[in-house]
Design an enzyme around this catalytic site. Sequence first.
Site: not given
Ligand SMILES: Cc1cc2nc3c(=O)[nH]c(=O)nc-3n(C[C@H](O)[C@H](O)[C@H](O)COP(=O)(O)OP(=O)(O)OC[C@H]3O[C@@H](n4cnc5c(N)ncnc54)[C@H](O)[C@@H]3O)c2cc1C
Length: 394
Positions: A141, A369
Site C-alpha cells: 500500500s 489496485e
Molecule cells: C493476485 C494479486 C495480483 C497482483 N498484481 C500486481 C501487479 O500486477 N503489479 C503490482 O505491482 N502489484 C500487484 N499486486 C500487489 C497488490 O497491489 C498489493 O497486494 C496491494 O497493493 C496491497 O499491498 P500488500 O499486499 O503489501 O498489503 P499491505 O500494504 O501490507 O496491507 C495489509 C493490510 O493493511 C491495510 N493497510 C495498509 N496500510 C493502511 C493504512 N494506511 N490504513 C489502513 N489500512 C492499511 C491494507 O488495506 C491491507 O488490508 C497483486 C497482488 C495480488 C494478491
Amino acid sequence: MGGAEQEGILLEMGNAGQEAIIAEAEEFVKTEIRPYVNEFEENKGIPLDLINKMAEKGYLAASFPEEYGGLDLDPIYYGQFTEVFGKACVATRSLLTVHTSLVGETLLRFGTIEQKEKWLPQLASGQQIAAFALSEPDIGSDAKNVQTSWYEEDDCYVLNGTKKWITFGHIASMFIIVAINNGKSTAFLVERSSPGIETYPIEGLMAGQATYLAEIQLNHVKVPKENVLGKLNFGFEYVVATALDQGRYSIAWAGLAIAQEALEAMVSYSHKRTQFNQKLRNFQLIRGMIGDAVTKIHAARALCLKAGKLRKEKHPDATMETTIAKYFTSKVAVEVANDALQVHGGNGFTKDYPVERLYREAKVLEIIEGSSQMQQEIISHYGLRNYYKRGKRS
Ligand SMILES: Cc1cc2nc3c(=O)[nH]c(=O)nc-3n(C[C@H](O)[C@H](O)[C@H](O)COP(=O)(O)OP(=O)(O)OC[C@H]3O[C@@H](n4cnc5c(N)ncnc54)[C@H](O)[C@@H]3O)c2cc1C
C-alpha cells in the site's frame, strides 16, 4: 432490466460498431474461454495460443486507437468488454487489466511519440506481453516508498531490487518498473531480454492460478535512457497514479462481472433445486438474497457507467468516481459471490458449480489496485473536503 438495458437508459448508448465488437467478444469468450477455465487453472496458465487468438481479434488493444492496432473502444464500451471476459475467466480479464489498461493506456498517455510507435503496435499484436511492476515483498500500500533503486551510468540507468505479485510477470516480455533514487521514483520501460532479470512464479494462490503471477529480481539491469516513461523523478505522481487509475477502472468492471455472473448462477439454481417439495426460489430468505444482489448490482453498474461516462468526457471527477466504483463493486462482488454460494448449499462448495470459483476470485479485488482501506482513505478525504458545510450546525 438487464445490464444492456440499464446502460441504454442511463447513457443513451448506441454505437453499432462498438456493440458489434462486444457481441463478437461474447461469442469468443463462450467458445474459446468458458469451457476451459478449470483447465487453465489446473495447468497454471492460460495457453499462449489463446493470447495469440485474443491478439488476432484486436482484444489486447481493445481501448487503443486504430492507428496503433487497437479497436478504439471508448471507456464505456471498454468497461463492458472487460465485463464480458471477467464473467468467464479471471486470467484473461487480468491480462486485459495489466497489459491493456495498466501498461498500454499509460503508455498512450505518457509515452513519447517514439515510445508509442515502438511499443503499442507490439502490445496490440501480442508480440510483446506487458506487466506492471510496482509492488515489492516489503512494500504494498505504501507504494511511494518502493525499495527498488536506480542510478545513472553513462548512457543508461541501472535498476536493482525485487518486485512481487506481478500479474503475467512470468511470461511478460516487457514491464513498466517503478524504482527510486534519492526518495523520488521513476517509471522505466524494461525489456525482459535485458541481462539481470529473473522471474519466479508465485504458487499457492487462492484464485487466479492461471495469471502467471511472478516475483521479479532485478540485478544491475541496464535500461536505455530513452526508456524512461514520463519524467525522471515523477514516476509516482504521473505514471503510477495514472496506471492505477486505469487499473481501478478495469477492476471496477471486473467486480461487476463477478457479481453479475454470481447472480445469474444464484437465480438459475434457485429455479432448479427443490427442497421441502418446493423450488428454492419460493423461500423468502432465498428471495431476500436475490433481491439484495439485484439491487447491489444495479447500483454497482450505475457507478461503473458514471465513471465510464466521465472518463469518456475527460471530466476532472473521473478519477474519483472510478475509485468509488472500484471500492463499491469489489465489495459487491464479495458479498454477492458469498450469497450465491450460500444459495447453492453444499454444491456451491465444489468445483462442479462456478460459484466456488467466483467466491475465490472476488476476494482479491478488495486487495489489488489499492486495497479497500486505501480507497476508503481517498474517498473519505474527498468527502471531508466536499461535504463540509462551513458555518452551519448540522
Ligand atoms: C493476485 C494479486 C495480483 C497482483 N498484481 C500486481 C501487479 O500486477 N503489479 C503490482 O505491482 N502489484 C500487484 N499486486 C500487489 C497488490 O497491489 C498489493 O497486494 C496491494 O497493493 C496491497 O499491498 P500488500 O499486499 O503489501 O498489503 P499491505 O500494504 O501490507 O496491507 C495489509 C493490510 O493493511 C491495510 N493497510 C495498509 N496500510 C493502511 C493504512 N494506511 N490504513 C489502513 N489500512 C492499511 C491494507 O488495506 C491491507 O488490508 C497483486 C497482488 C495480488 C494478491
